[in-house]
Design a protein around this motif. Structure first.
Motif, PDB file in Angstrom:
ATOM      1  N   SER A 459     -51.387  24.777 -11.608  1.00 61.45           N
ATOM      2  CA  SER A 459     -50.578  23.626 -12.003  1.00 61.45           C
ATOM      3  C   SER A 459     -51.218  22.308 -11.585  1.00 61.45           C
ATOM      4  O   SER A 459     -51.947  22.232 -10.593  1.00 61.45           O
ATOM      5  N   MET A 460     -50.874  21.257 -12.334  1.00 58.69           N
ATOM      6  CA  MET A 460     -51.388  19.922 -12.035  1.00 58.69           C
ATOM      7  C   MET A 460     -50.505  19.256 -10.985  1.00 58.69           C
ATOM      8  O   MET A 460     -49.290  19.197 -11.140  1.00 58.69           O
ATOM      9  N   PRO A 461     -51.091  18.763  -9.905  1.00 56.11           N
ATOM     10  CA  PRO A 461     -50.295  18.017  -8.927  1.00 56.11           C
ATOM     11  C   PRO A 461     -49.910  16.653  -9.485  1.00 56.11           C
ATOM     12  O   PRO A 461     -50.580  16.116 -10.362  1.00 56.11           O
ATOM     13  N   GLN A 462     -48.819  16.110  -8.990  1.00 55.97           N
ATOM     14  CA  GLN A 462     -48.362  14.802  -9.447  1.00 55.97           C
ATOM     15  C   GLN A 462     -49.131  13.694  -8.724  1.00 55.97           C
ATOM     16  O   GLN A 462     -49.427  13.799  -7.546  1.00 55.97           O
ATOM     17  N   GLY A 463     -49.424  12.617  -9.456  1.00 55.63           N
ATOM     18  CA  GLY A 463     -50.084  11.451  -8.863  1.00 55.63           C
ATOM     19  C   GLY A 463     -51.591  11.604  -8.783  1.00 55.63           C
ATOM     20  O   GLY A 463     -52.150  12.680  -9.001  1.00 55.63           O
ATOM     21  N   ASN A 468     -56.188  11.434   2.016  1.00 52.32           N
ATOM     22  CA  ASN A 468     -55.117  11.453   3.012  1.00 52.32           C
ATOM     23  C   ASN A 468     -53.921  12.280   2.525  1.00 52.32           C
ATOM     24  O   ASN A 468     -53.306  13.015   3.297  1.00 52.32           O
ATOM     25  N   GLU A 469     -53.595  12.124   1.249  1.00 53.96           N
ATOM     26  CA  GLU A 469     -52.468  12.889   0.696  1.00 53.96           C
ATOM     27  C   GLU A 469     -52.771  14.383   0.668  1.00 53.96           C
ATOM     28  O   GLU A 469     -51.877  15.211   0.880  1.00 53.96           O
ATOM     29  N   LEU A 470     -54.023  14.730   0.439  1.00 55.24           N
ATOM     30  CA  LEU A 470     -54.410  16.138   0.441  1.00 55.24           C
ATOM     31  C   LEU A 470     -54.296  16.759   1.832  1.00 55.24           C
ATOM     32  O   LEU A 470     -54.176  17.976   1.979  1.00 55.24           O
TER      33      LEU A 470
END
Length: 594
Positions: A459-463, A468-470
């Protein structure tokens, strides 16, 4: 002229009176009135009543013929008298005066009656499934299934989807349920897997430049049986679309489901445009990601109330300090319910393994107060705050549960269903669809404490994720969605991740290195490296759709040849032993259990 029949058993009407006809079918029922023998003849299409009088040379032979014997009768269409018309069947104004008959297929003594829809033990029904399928209700369910599939296929073709077939023998997947493995004779020591779903293939179809694909796909998962899940195999409407966003998939599926459920059921749809509920909201409000929106009860989190000094319910206060949460369910205008109703819910919760459900009823006799076992622990001001948070009013009752979040979600979800059933709040004449969206990309495994994919790993992650988010994977949301109807999940779907570099990063979070990804998903990762379009899809379960339309509680009732709870086909004796020669050809040997 066909020698077996001139008409089927649902075809003859008053306009056919005096015609000489031939019918063939099964003897559904017989009624012996002494001088007259009545025979209900049944085929796939319906029933026609036939009569023979005792002066006919065939009378005694037909009288002795076993029910469910297949016969051919020749005779004449005659009118029934007004007082014998049967309005329950379409041929009820006529009957056939039998001139001659012939046995086409004899029948042994029946292990179960066919003319009745009476419930029988599962092992008898499945061992003699060919007899079970003759019974009216289940026979009509299987016909309904055929019509639904044909309609869905036509609707997909109208929407310019192309139907393709994907392989049945494929490679094993490390994600999802257990695979069914098939040993390879030509490649000793290696195994195919039956597809849990055509997931990778349908994405490869998009990479191949086809724009919209579908198939009525057989899927195989080595899972335990449930009421809404067959062990072993099931069918789904598998579809995929290129150059789409989430909303494009929703539009196609909503139109299809609205058209299908409108055509094949008289029940009303609660929503033509399906509501979208985030995963976080559904787990809070309903305690499940499969909510039944026909149930009006809502779960509220009131943990903060127990920080107040004027709330003295110490058991909950201590649990809250240790990290537990408190959630409650409001029942509207239940002040006149007897004490036994409330105590019954509390007792039921304990039987489910919970510590029970505390409760009180809001009342106002001069001043606001709460009546019930825990009412005395809440001040007027605390009750006002609870009423604001829960949208409750005087005369309403509240049930409370306290615990760790996953335990709390389970018991409040079950309690919401139980209370609604006891209060008769659910409209069984309604279909309530909804989308569950914004699923977390990852979750923590409770046993290993490791990060794993929560849904589909492709699936495609949002944003546009930064490094840092990873590093905070549990905060990443995905373009993953479920379609739910009346508390039953019909399907999961997603916008796919078509970017190999991003896929490597996401798989690394779940503990896969680049080499492992390349080995496990070589076909997929290689294809995505050669110009892949953005794409997404979904796969609603055919069996569950038909189960809802047929108003059945168990998927077995809409499956032609289902297995039992132990994944055994009692009719065909599968799974079965194989001989040494077959094993030797496959390079296999069986280890004998001590």
């Amino acid at each position: 002229m066909n020698k077996y029949r001139t008409h089927n058993c649902n075809q003859l009407r008053k306009k056919d009176i005096d015609k000489k006809i031939i019918l063939s079918g099964w003897i559904n029922k017989k009624r012996d009135h002494g001088n007259l023998l009545f025979v209900d003849l049944r085929d796939n299409y319906g029933i026609t009543q036939c009569i023979i009088d005792k002066d006919n040379e065939n009378f005694s032979k037909l009288e002795k013929t076993q029910l469910e014997t297949v016969i051919k009768i020749e005779g004449k269409v005659v009118s029934r008298s007004d007082d014998t018309v049967n309005k329950e069947i379409e041929t009820g104004e006529i009957e056939i005066s039998i001139e001659s008959f012939e046995v086409l297929g004899s029948c042994n003594e029946l292990p179960m009656p066919v003319f009745s829809d009476q419930e029988y033990a599962e092992d008898i029904r499945l061992k003699y499934r060919f007899l079970d399928l003759r019974r009216k209700k289940i026979h009509e369910n299987i016909i309904l299934r055929s019509k639904v599939i044909s309609f869905i296929r036509d609707e997909m073709i109208k929407a310019e989807f192309l139907e393709f077939q994907t392989p049945i023998l494929t490679s094993s997947s490390p994600e999802g349920a257990r695979d069914f493995l098939v040993p390879s004779r030509l490649n000793p020591g290696k195994f195919y897997a039956l597809p849990q779903a055509p997931q990778q293939f349908k994405q490869l179809i998009m990479v191949s430049g086809f724009d919209k694909y579908f198939q009525i796909a057989p899927c195989f998962r080595d899972e335990d049986a449930r009421a809404d899940r067959s062990p072993g195999e099931f069918y789904q409407l598998d579809l995929e679309m290129s150059f789409v966003e989430q909303e494009d998939v929703f539009n196609v599926v909503e139109k299809l489901l609205v058209n299908t459920f409108t055509k094949f059921s008289n029940k009303k749809l609660m929503y033509d445009k399906f509501p979208k509920i985030s995963y976080v909201d559904t787990m809070l409000k309903y305690g499940t990601d499969k909510p039944d929106l026909r149930n009006p009860l809502i779960i509220n989190d009131i943990t903060e109330i127990f920080d107040r000094d004027d709330v003295t319910f110490e058991i909950f206060k201590k649990l809250v300090k240790s990290g537990s949460k408190v959630r409650c369910i409001t029942t509207k205008n239940t002040k006149d319910k007897p004490r036994s109703f409330f105590d019954g819910i509390d007792k039921w919760a304990k039987e489910q393994g919970a510590s029970g459900l505390a409760y009180f009823t809001l009342e106002k006799d001069g001043d606001l107060s709460a009546k019930g076992p825990i009412g005395k622990f809440f001040s007027k001001e605390a009750l006002i705050e609870i009423m604001e948070k829960t949208n409750s009013a005087v005369g309403d009752s509240l049930f409370f549960a306290c615990g760790k979040q996953n335990e709390l979600e389970k018991i409040t979800s079950q309690a919401r269903d139980k209370i609604a059933k006891d209060l008769n709040l659910v409209d069984d004449n309604t279909f309530a669809f909804c989308w569950i969206v914004d699923y977390p990309m990852f979750e923590k495994d409770e046993d290993t404490n490791k990060i794993k994919f929560s849904h589909n790993p492709f699936s495609m992650p949002q944003g546009n994720l930064t490094e840092n988010e990873l590093k905070n994977p549990l905060n990443i949301l995905a373009y993953q969605y479920d379609i739910v109807c009346n508390g039953i999940e019909l399907s999961s779907g997603a916008i796919r991740n078509h970017k190999p570099d991003l896929m490597y990063k996401l798989f690394s979070i779940a503990g896969y290195n680049k080499k492992q990804v390349d080995e496990k998903f070589s076909g997929m990762i290689n294809a995505l490296s050669y110009g892949a379009p953005p794409h997404g899809g979904i796969a609603p379960g055919i069996d569950r759709i038909v189960m809802l339309l047929a108003n059945e509680k168990n998927i077995r009732e809409v499956t032609m040849f289902p297995m039992n709870q132990n994944a055994q086909d009692l009719m065909m004796s599968a799974p079965s032993d194989v001989d040494e020669k077959q094993l030797k050809e496959l390079g296999l040997s069986l280890k004998t259990k001590k």
